[in-house]
Design a protein around this motif. Structure first.
Motif, PDB file in Angstrom:
ATOM      1  N   LEU B   4      16.650  -0.330  -3.450  1.00  0.00           N
ATOM      2  CA  LEU B   4      15.984  -1.592  -3.775  1.00  0.00           C
ATOM      3  C   LEU B   4      15.582  -2.329  -2.492  1.00  0.00           C
ATOM      4  O   LEU B   4      14.476  -2.874  -2.405  1.00  0.00           O
ATOM      5  N   GLU B   5      16.453  -2.314  -1.508  1.00  0.00           N
ATOM      6  CA  GLU B   5      16.118  -2.989  -0.248  1.00  0.00           C
ATOM      7  C   GLU B   5      14.909  -2.342   0.426  1.00  0.00           C
ATOM      8  O   GLU B   5      14.022  -3.027   0.921  1.00  0.00           O
ATOM      9  N   ARG B   7      12.529  -0.606  -1.031  1.00  0.00           N
ATOM     10  CA  ARG B   7      11.336  -0.905  -1.833  1.00  0.00           C
ATOM     11  C   ARG B   7      10.893  -2.341  -1.599  1.00  0.00           C
ATOM     12  O   ARG B   7       9.690  -2.635  -1.538  1.00  0.00           O
ATOM     13  N   LEU B   8      11.857  -3.221  -1.483  1.00  0.00           N
ATOM     14  CA  LEU B   8      11.542  -4.633  -1.271  1.00  0.00           C
ATOM     15  C   LEU B   8      10.812  -4.828   0.062  1.00  0.00           C
ATOM     16  O   LEU B   8       9.804  -5.528   0.145  1.00  0.00           O
ATOM     17  N   ARG B   9      11.324  -4.167   1.105  1.00  0.00           N
ATOM     18  CA  ARG B   9      10.662  -4.275   2.418  1.00  0.00           C
ATOM     19  C   ARG B   9       9.220  -3.772   2.335  1.00  0.00           C
ATOM     20  O   ARG B   9       8.292  -4.402   2.846  1.00  0.00           O
ATOM     21  N   GLU B  10       9.040  -2.619   1.681  1.00  0.00           N
ATOM     22  CA  GLU B  10       7.685  -2.051   1.568  1.00  0.00           C
ATOM     23  C   GLU B  10       6.773  -2.970   0.768  1.00  0.00           C
ATOM     24  O   GLU B  10       5.623  -3.222   1.140  1.00  0.00           O
ATOM     25  N   ALA B  11       7.297  -3.472  -0.346  1.00  0.00           N
ATOM     26  CA  ALA B  11       6.476  -4.314  -1.219  1.00  0.00           C
ATOM     27  C   ALA B  11       6.091  -5.606  -0.509  1.00  0.00           C
ATOM     28  O   ALA B  11       4.945  -6.053  -0.582  1.00  0.00           O
ATOM     29  N   LEU B  12       7.044  -6.204   0.202  1.00  0.00           N
ATOM     30  CA  LEU B  12       6.751  -7.452   0.917  1.00  0.00           C
ATOM     31  C   LEU B  12       5.724  -7.206   2.020  1.00  0.00           C
ATOM     32  O   LEU B  12       4.804  -8.006   2.229  1.00  0.00           O
ATOM     33  N   GLU B  14       3.454  -4.860   2.067  1.00  0.00           N
ATOM     34  CA  GLU B  14       2.135  -4.631   1.469  1.00  0.00           C
ATOM     35  C   GLU B  14       1.538  -5.945   0.972  1.00  0.00           C
ATOM     36  O   GLU B  14       0.355  -6.236   1.177  1.00  0.00           O
ATOM     37  N   ARG B  15       2.375  -6.746   0.328  1.00  0.00           N
ATOM     38  CA  ARG B  15       1.889  -8.031  -0.200  1.00  0.00           C
ATOM     39  C   ARG B  15       1.419  -8.947   0.940  1.00  0.00           C
ATOM     40  O   ARG B  15       0.371  -9.601   0.840  1.00  0.00           O
ATOM     41  N   ALA B  16       2.166  -8.937   2.039  1.00  0.00           N
ATOM     42  CA  ALA B  16       1.809  -9.801   3.173  1.00  0.00           C
ATOM     43  C   ALA B  16       0.503  -9.357   3.817  1.00  0.00           C
ATOM     44  O   ALA B  16      -0.255 -10.176   4.328  1.00  0.00           O
ATOM     45  N   SER B  17       0.214  -8.049   3.738  1.00  0.00           N
ATOM     46  CA  SER B  17      -0.969  -7.535   4.434  1.00  0.00           C
ATOM     47  C   SER B  17      -2.265  -8.025   3.815  1.00  0.00           C
ATOM     48  O   SER B  17      -3.322  -7.929   4.432  1.00  0.00           O
ATOM     49  N   ILE B  18      -2.217  -8.547   2.575  1.00  0.00           N
ATOM     50  CA  ILE B  18      -3.472  -8.988   1.949  1.00  0.00           C
ATOM     51  C   ILE B  18      -3.642 -10.505   2.010  1.00  0.00           C
ATOM     52  O   ILE B  18      -4.521 -11.058   1.382  1.00  0.00           O
TER      53      ILE B  18
END
Lengths: 164, 384
Positions: B4-5, B7-12, B14-18
């Motif tokens: 989960l950690e 995935r959370l790092r990856e998701a954050l 990716e979200r920050a990149s946009i």
């Protein structure tokens, strides 16, 4: 008395290096206008730079401003929602469609967390800050940070389990 | 480290990149940083645009369709003339639109925000101010209004004053009409085709470039607007043509272009014109597709935090439509087939993030199925 209002090289350098990061932090914390928040945070640094004893503390100050300002915006928007029932305020929905499916679920779950837990998790897992740094940014104790992160992660796990 | 950690790092990440970044942010921040500490500079930053505004509006008022004789200068009261407020109007007004309001953000006030009681009906308050479009100052000074209370939920509009003055009015929310007025004007009234006269208000405010009149009557009526001075002498008048009645909602032949938050936007071909319906509200461009081959609609009356939904129609060879901001970012959507033989394709939605301002200088691009650019025009040329 006149105050010298020209931003110093320290601030402009910090801005160049860290402004995008602060915009993204505000965005991840759910601000409806992340650039406005980040600009206001740096503007406060310009206004208060002379009060900082340690130049290295500047980024911590800006980070704390971003967290506080975003929290204030959330409070304001809650009032606006009560006053304008016809309006929609799902700020990040248009960003969600651009994400990978599994990331989308996770970010959507993060959006539902109470603001303090969300802050703690974003600061921990996106900025990789230490507990002490997170505590400074949030204006709470390190123990409270631990509790927010732990409860936030539990809530995320539960939310994702509910999707399966 | 658990899954989960990770995935959370990856998701954050990716979200920050946009998250979009404004290239002009530093200048804005420095201006903002100086603002609260330096009263001298603050004064300058407000008086310069206000002075410019006065010059622009002085020209606009001269060129207005309002014509008439001369009167004595009565001075400018903050709210002159009869007020249409009813006894039912609440004593405590709603708060003026704040920093979170979309119109305040897009055209920040360079004047006071003046509130007018009861102009939109009982229990309503209309807030008016002048400002410049943040993203496009070249559009000139804007007159903005927001109406709250009663049946209104804080919607409003902004428009360039010079254009409004030439037309003699500003298209306001609901049936409220407004426009600039000479300083000596103290009252306004609209005479309707039935002979009925509706009184409005003339207001002014701190740093307003001139007076402002507001009057509320059915928009379908053609009305003669008359401005008078304090002695009751007519000093200017104009005729505003009534707007055509609302389109009847067609019962068949619709193509659903998209759904957004439960509401379908459906297109119809009526008398050779493409008409879009969002729920029960219909909107149509002023000409048929052969005359206006590319049309875009975007609602400006929205609260901060609400995305902007863009849609429209395009020629038959267009497979994708994109909006390009001044910093180069593009937001796009594909087209869908229109009616057989119509030569029209439909597109939408292009959803713009809440903090992005779409203006007349935003570019609209069209691409064919092979991805080749067909056309690139500023939005000001293709607004429906």
């Amino acid at each position: 008395m006149t105050t010298d209002l020209r931003p110093t090289g320290t601030v402009s350098g910090l801005f160049r290096e860290r402004y995008p990061e602060m915009v993204r932090l505000a965005d991840l914390l759910g601000a409806d206008d992340p650039e406005d928040i980040a600009q206001e945070a740096f503007a406060r640094l310009i206004r208060n730079e002379h009060t900082l004893r340690n130049p290295d503390a500047a980024i911590g100050y800006v980070r704390a401003c971003v967290c506080n300002l975003t929290r204030s915006r959330h409070r304001h928007l809650r009032v606006v929602r009560l006053r304008t029932p016809a309006a929609y305020h799902e700020v990040s929905s248009e960003h969600l469609v651009m994400l990978r499916e599994d990331h989308r679920e996770l970010i959507a779950a993060l959006d539902t967390l109470p603001p303090r837990r969300r802050e703690a998790i974003v600061l921990r897992y996106w900025l990789d800050l230490s507990e002490r740094e997170i505590a400074e940014a949030m204006g709470v104790s390190a123990g409270t940070v631990k509790a927010h992160v732990s409860r936030g992660m539990d809530a995320l796990e539960q939310a994702l389990r509910g999707k399966l | 480290m658990n899954t989960l950690e990770d995935r959370l790092r990856e998701a954050l990440a990716e979200r920050a990149s946009i998250s979009p970044i404004d290239p002009g942010a530093w200048d804005k921040t420095v201006t903002r940083g100086r603002r609260r500490l330096d009263p001298g500079r603050l004064h300058l930053s407000i008086t310069v645009p206000a002075a410019a505004a006065a010059a622009i509006v002085a020209i606009a008022v001269t060129a207005t369709a309002l014509t008439g004789g001369h009167g004595t200068n009565s001075g400018t009261p903050t709210a002159a003339g009869p007020t249409p407020a009813s006894a039912a109007t609440p004593q405590r007004p709603p708060a003026p639109p704040g920093r979170g309001n979309f119109l305040i953000q897009s055209a920040p006030p360079v004047t006071a925000i003046v509130r007018v009681r009861g102009i939109g009906g009982p229990k309503t308050w209309t807030f008016v101010w002048f400002g410049y479009q943040k993203s496009d100052r070249a559009e000139g000074i804007q007159l903005c209004e927001v109406t709250d209370g009663g049946a209104y939920y804080g919607g409003g509009s902004c428009g360039p004053v010079s254009l409004q003055a030439q037309q003699g009015f500003v298209a306001g929310i609901g049936s409220v009409r407004m426009g600039t007025a000479p300083r000596r004007a103290t009252s306004v009234a609209a005479t309707l085709p039935t002979g009925r006269t509706v009184k409005g208000v003339v207001v002014s405010g701190n740093r307003f470039p001139g007076n402002l009149w507001l009057v509320n009557y059915p928009i379908a009526d053609t009305a003669r607007i008359v401005l008078r001075d304090a002695t009751g002498q007519e000093i200017a008048h104009t005729v505003i043509t009534g707007e055509p009645p609302a389109l009847p909602h067609p019962r068949s032949g619709g193509i659903t272009v998209f759904r957004y938050r439960g509401t379908a936007t459906v297109a119809y071909l009526i008398d050779g014109r493409v008409t879009f319906w969002e729920g029960s509200a219909g909107i149509a461009p002023s000409g048929p597709p052969s005359q206006i081959p590319l049309v875009i609609f975007n609602p400006l009356n929205r609260e901060a935090g609400e995305p902007q939904i863009n849609f429209g129609y395009a020629p038959a060879d267009v497979a994708r439509v994109a909006l390009q901001l001044s910093d180069g970012r593009e937001f796009s959507t594909g087209t869908i087939a229109g009616w057989p033989g119509s030569g029209v394709r439909l597109w939408g939605p292009i959803i713009m993030p809440p903090h992005v301002l779409v203006t007349g200088s935003t570019m609209i691009l069209t691409y064919n199925a092979a991805g080749h650019l067909l056309d690139k025009e500023p939005l000001s040329k293709v607004y429906g």
